[in-house]
Design a protein around this motif. Sequence first.
Motif, PDB file in Angstrom:
ATOM      1  N   MET A 170       0.841  -1.186   0.000  1.00 59.73           N
ATOM      2  CA  MET A 170       0.000   0.000   0.000  1.00 59.73           C
ATOM      3  C   MET A 170       0.880   1.241   0.000  1.00 59.73           C
ATOM      4  N   THR A 171       0.459   2.242  -0.702  1.00 60.82           N
ATOM      5  CA  THR A 171       1.199   3.496  -0.702  1.00 60.82           C
ATOM      6  C   THR A 171       0.841   4.298   0.536  1.00 60.82           C
ATOM      7  N   THR A 172       1.801   5.040   1.027  1.00 64.14           N
ATOM      8  CA  THR A 172       1.553   5.852   2.202  1.00 64.14           C
ATOM      9  C   THR A 172       0.866   7.144   1.776  1.00 64.14           C
ATOM     10  N   PRO A 173      -0.376   7.343   2.234  1.00 64.93           N
ATOM     11  CA  PRO A 173      -1.091   8.552   1.836  1.00 64.93           C
ATOM     12  C   PRO A 173      -0.601   9.758   2.635  1.00 64.93           C
ATOM     13  N   ILE A 174      -0.893  10.915   2.091  1.00 67.12           N
ATOM     14  CA  ILE A 174      -0.612  12.143   2.823  1.00 67.12           C
ATOM     15  C   ILE A 174      -1.615  12.219   3.969  1.00 67.12           C
TER      16      ILE A 174
ATOM     17  N   PRO B 252      -3.925  13.796   6.527  1.00 69.98           N
ATOM     18  CA  PRO B 252      -4.580  15.112   6.590  1.00 69.98           C
ATOM     19  C   PRO B 252      -4.161  15.884   7.834  1.00 69.98           C
ATOM     20  N   ILE B 253      -4.403  17.161   7.784  1.00 71.30           N
ATOM     21  CA  ILE B 253      -4.197  18.031   8.938  1.00 71.30           C
ATOM     22  C   ILE B 253      -5.527  18.701   9.253  1.00 71.30           C
ATOM     23  N   TRP B 254      -5.633  19.194  10.460  1.00 68.90           N
ATOM     24  CA  TRP B 254      -6.846  19.912  10.869  1.00 68.90           C
ATOM     25  C   TRP B 254      -6.671  21.404  10.627  1.00 68.90           C
ATOM     26  N   ARG B 255      -7.695  22.052  10.129  1.00 64.42           N
ATOM     27  CA  ARG B 255      -7.757  23.512  10.190  1.00 64.42           C
ATOM     28  C   ARG B 255      -8.005  23.834  11.667  1.00 64.42           C
ATOM     29  N   HIS B 256      -7.400  24.887  12.170  1.00 60.85           N
ATOM     30  CA  HIS B 256      -7.515  25.185  13.601  1.00 60.85           C
ATOM     31  C   HIS B 256      -8.977  25.329  14.032  1.00 60.85           C
ATOM     32  N   TRP B 257      -9.765  26.086  13.293  1.00 61.55           N
ATOM     33  CA  TRP B 257     -11.161  26.320  13.664  1.00 61.55           C
ATOM     34  C   TRP B 257     -11.982  25.031  13.595  1.00 61.55           C
ATOM     35  N   SER B 258     -11.673  24.160  12.635  1.00 59.91           N
ATOM     36  CA  SER B 258     -12.407  22.904  12.492  1.00 59.91           C
ATOM     37  C   SER B 258     -12.053  21.947  13.629  1.00 59.91           C
TER      38      SER B 258
ATOM     39  N   ARG C  23     -12.111   6.489   6.669  1.00 58.59           N
ATOM     40  CA  ARG C  23     -11.341   5.396   7.273  1.00 58.59           C
ATOM     41  C   ARG C  23     -11.991   5.011   8.592  1.00 58.59           C
ATOM     42  N   LEU C  24     -11.849   3.729   8.933  1.00 62.50           N
ATOM     43  CA  LEU C  24     -12.370   3.234  10.207  1.00 62.50           C
ATOM     44  C   LEU C  24     -11.309   2.376  10.865  1.00 62.50           C
ATOM     45  N   ASP C  25     -11.041   2.663  12.135  1.00 57.15           N
ATOM     46  CA  ASP C  25     -10.064   1.847  12.858  1.00 57.15           C
ATOM     47  C   ASP C  25     -10.783   0.758  13.662  1.00 57.15           C
ATOM     48  N   GLY C  26     -10.046  -0.019  14.400  1.00 57.48           N
ATOM     49  CA  GLY C  26     -10.603  -1.141  15.149  1.00 57.48           C
ATOM     50  C   GLY C  26     -11.369  -0.761  16.395  1.00 57.48           C
ATOM     51  N   ARG C  27     -11.440   0.531  16.694  1.00 56.73           N
ATOM     52  CA  ARG C  27     -12.258   1.009  17.818  1.00 56.73           C
ATOM     53  C   ARG C  27     -13.545   1.637  17.320  1.00 56.73           C
ATOM     54  N   SER C  28     -13.799   1.553  16.036  1.00 58.94           N
ATOM     55  CA  SER C  28     -14.934   2.209  15.372  1.00 58.94           C
ATOM     56  C   SER C  28     -14.800   3.729  15.396  1.00 58.94           C
ATOM     57  N   LEU C  29     -13.556   4.228  15.400  1.00 59.75           N
ATOM     58  CA  LEU C  29     -13.334   5.657  15.192  1.00 59.75           C
ATOM     59  C   LEU C  29     -13.267   5.875  13.685  1.00 59.75           C
ATOM     60  N   LYS C  30     -14.133   6.748  13.208  1.00 59.06           N
ATOM     61  CA  LYS C  30     -14.238   7.027  11.778  1.00 59.06           C
ATOM     62  C   LYS C  30     -13.655   8.405  11.510  1.00 59.06           C
ATOM     63  N   THR C  31     -12.702   8.456  10.580  1.00 56.11           N
ATOM     64  CA  THR C  31     -12.169   9.739  10.149  1.00 56.11           C
ATOM     65  C   THR C  31     -12.713  10.050   8.767  1.00 56.11           C
ATOM     66  N   ILE C  32     -12.950  11.316   8.547  1.00 58.74           N
ATOM     67  CA  ILE C  32     -13.388  11.820   7.248  1.00 58.74           C
ATOM     68  C   ILE C  32     -12.376  12.891   6.854  1.00 58.74           C
ATOM     69  N   ALA C  33     -11.881  12.769   5.631  1.00 60.77           N
ATOM     70  CA  ALA C  33     -10.863  13.702   5.153  1.00 60.77           C
ATOM     71  C   ALA C  33     -11.121  14.034   3.689  1.00 60.77           C
TER      72      ALA C  33
ATOM     73  N   ALA D 246      -6.339  16.145  -2.860  1.00 62.17           N
ATOM     74  CA  ALA D 246      -6.441  17.508  -2.328  1.00 62.17           C
ATOM     75  C   ALA D 246      -5.089  17.980  -1.784  1.00 62.17           C
ATOM     76  N   SER D 247      -4.827  19.256  -1.981  1.00 59.56           N
ATOM     77  CA  SER D 247      -3.611  19.834  -1.438  1.00 59.56           C
ATOM     78  C   SER D 247      -3.894  21.282  -1.055  1.00 59.56           C
ATOM     79  N   PRO D 248      -3.818  21.630   0.202  1.00 58.01           N
ATOM     80  CA  PRO D 248      -3.546  20.746   1.329  1.00 58.01           C
ATOM     81  C   PRO D 248      -4.736  19.811   1.574  1.00 58.01           C
ATOM     82  N   ARG D 249      -4.484  18.781   2.323  1.00 57.55           N
ATOM     83  CA  ARG D 249      -5.501  17.769   2.624  1.00 57.55           C
ATOM     84  C   ARG D 249      -5.924  17.934   4.088  1.00 57.55           C
ATOM     85  N   TYR D 250      -7.230  18.138   4.295  1.00 53.57           N
ATOM     86  CA  TYR D 250      -7.730  18.420   5.636  1.00 53.57           C
ATOM     87  C   TYR D 250      -8.630  17.304   6.164  1.00 53.57           C
ATOM     88  N   PHE D 251      -8.586  17.140   7.497  1.00 51.37           N
ATOM     89  CA  PHE D 251      -9.585  16.335   8.182  1.00 51.37           C
ATOM     90  C   PHE D 251     -10.903  17.096   8.134  1.00 51.37           C
ATOM     91  N   ARG D 252     -11.991  16.382   7.988  1.00 51.02           N
ATOM     92  CA  ARG D 252     -13.332  16.953   8.046  1.00 51.02           C
ATOM     93  C   ARG D 252     -14.011  16.589   9.354  1.00 51.02           C
TER      94      ARG D 252
END
Length: 172
Positions: free
Chosen positions: A1-5, A7-13, A78-88, A93-99
């Motif tokens: 698998m390729t390593t994706p970029i 994401p980062i958070w916008r401060h306000w988000s 993405r979903l991890d094994g704790r059922s934490l779901k990330t949306i990005a 996208a550049s820059p790539r942000y967490f949603r």
Amino acid sequence: MTTPITPIWRHWSLKDHHKKHCVDSPTCFQEVLGFTVLVSQQDYEKASDEAFKKAYIRYDAQEANRQDGGFYPARHYRLDGRSLKTIADLESASPRYFRSCFHVHYGKPHSSADLQKSELDQVMRYLEKLEDDRDQNMISKTKIQGADGSDALTLRNKMLLASEINRLNKKM
């Protein structure tokens, strides 16, 4: 698998999502992360990053906006094994942000028994949810893939997950 970029958070988000998921409803993230105190903004940011990097499954899709109707723009999930779901944002996208980053509850708050389930069981439950969402036209334009976190599974469990992903992708 390729390593994706990653994401980062916008401060306000980051501030808004931390407030929503850790301050306004503090017990969920505390229980998922095993904290006895309020989850700090820094810990929420770290949990988001970790959930993204250690996810078991990933997919790009358009998901229904359950509050306002219609669909959100295509995003990376993405979903991890704790059922934490990330949306990005999508990988292009550049820059790539967490949603967002939140704990999936399947229609009701989690119980302590839910948190005790194995990571594979939690991911399999989420795949069932994706299938239900597809059947109800709540998700479109998706293909599910294994992600780096699945490398921690035993070979047998990795094969079970891959089999379920393949079955579901045929229906998508």
